[in-house]
Design an enzyme around this catalytic site. Structure first.
Site, short mmCIF file in Angstrom:
data_model
loop_
_atom_site.label_atom_id
_atom_site.label_comp_id
_atom_site.label_asym_id
_atom_site.label_seq_id
_atom_site.Cartn_x
_atom_site.Cartn_y
_atom_site.Cartn_z
N GLY A 25 8.79 -5.10 9.60
CA GLY A 25 8.41 -3.99 10.46
C GLY A 25 6.93 -3.72 10.52
CG ASN A 54 15.77 -8.36 9.92
OD1 ASN A 54 15.89 -9.56 9.68
ND2 ASN A 54 16.07 -7.43 9.03
CB CYS A 172 15.04 -1.08 5.11
SG CYS A 172 13.27 -1.35 4.83
CB CYS A 230 -7.59 2.70 -12.26
SG CYS A 230 -6.42 1.70 -11.34
CB CYS A 233 -9.87 -0.84 -9.80
SG CYS A 233 -9.64 0.94 -9.54
#
Length: 247
Positions: A25, A54, A172, A230, A233
């Site tokens: 999507g 889909n 989904c 973090c 990072c």
């Protein structure tokens, strides 16, 4: 014709390599617009085959494609739009074993995956390799997106430290998605990629999360502060090459 991009920006796009993770999507509209914009190389990662369910949102595919590998259906559709785009296909799941090898050499990543494990892995691999990327997520009538420049801006793990418990996650099939919501978010991801590749970073969705509610037709921008501790990072960055597998 667009002054902010111009001929020089178009050359940058032609020379660019973008990896799209997920031909669903989000990845479908993103890849369509990147091919139309003239991005030179598009990598498409998806292990699945096309299913009837889909088609209401995954616009790279059509009814005759049911049963085909999504990456092959995507390649056919993208090259019919722009035969000058080199489309590289990866009919595998983006995981700890292959993620870094697949992503290496790309200039930008569009994360159109549909599960949290992959989203965290994309973040960690992109940070480790220094590749800018766009995150997006969708459910029902809502979506969110942000752009990450490794070493410069807050990353996905600064915002969400770890995936939620499995019992709290709706897929989904359980939650449902309005196809046009996926189109809106995927188009924003393509816009972010084009802006970055064309050479202007000002105005990117960095250090902020853009949320979209289609029911009320409202966008909200939420500021994000980079977490100095973090695990991906920051100073607490893990030395484990497979950080996503440790959460």
């Amino acid at each position: 014709m667009v002054p902010d991009i111009g001929g020089k920006g178009q050359i940058h796009l032609r020379e660019a390599r973008v990896l799209v993770i997920g031909a669903g999507g989000l990845g479908s509209p993103a890849a369509f617009y990147l091919a139309a914009a003239g991005v030179g190389t598009l990598g498409i990662v998806d292990p699945d085959t096309v299913e009837l369910s889909n088609l209401q949102r995954q616009i790279l595919h059509a009814t005759p494609d049911i049963g085909k590998q999504k990456v092959e259906s995507a390649k056919t559709r993208l090259n019919s739009l722009n035969p000058d785009v080199e489309v590289k296909t990866y009919p595998v799941r983006f995981d700890n074993d292959n993620g870094a090898d697949i992503a290496a050499g790309y200039n930008f990543i569009v994360d159109g995956s549909d599960n949290f494990d992959t989203k965290f892995l994309v973040n960690d691999v992109a940070i480790r390799l220094g590749i800018a990327f766009s995150h997006a997520g969708i459910v029902r009538l809502q979506g969110q997106t942000m752009t990450v420049l490794p070493g410069k801006t807050a990353c996905y793990r600064c915002l969400f430290q770890a995936p939620p418990p499995a019992e709290e996650i709706l897929n989904c099939q359980q939650a449902g998605i309005l196809g046009a919501v996926a189109g809106t978010l995927g188009t924003i991801q393509a816009t972010e990629a084009v802006k970055y590749l064309a050479g202007f970073e000002e105005g990117l969705l960095t250090d902020r999360l853009l949320t979209y509610d289609a029911k009320t037709m409202k966008f909200h921008s939420i500021e994000i502060t980079r977490n100095p501790q973090c695990a991906a990072c920051g100073a607490a960055r893990s030395t484990d090459a497979n950080l996503a597998a440790t959460v």
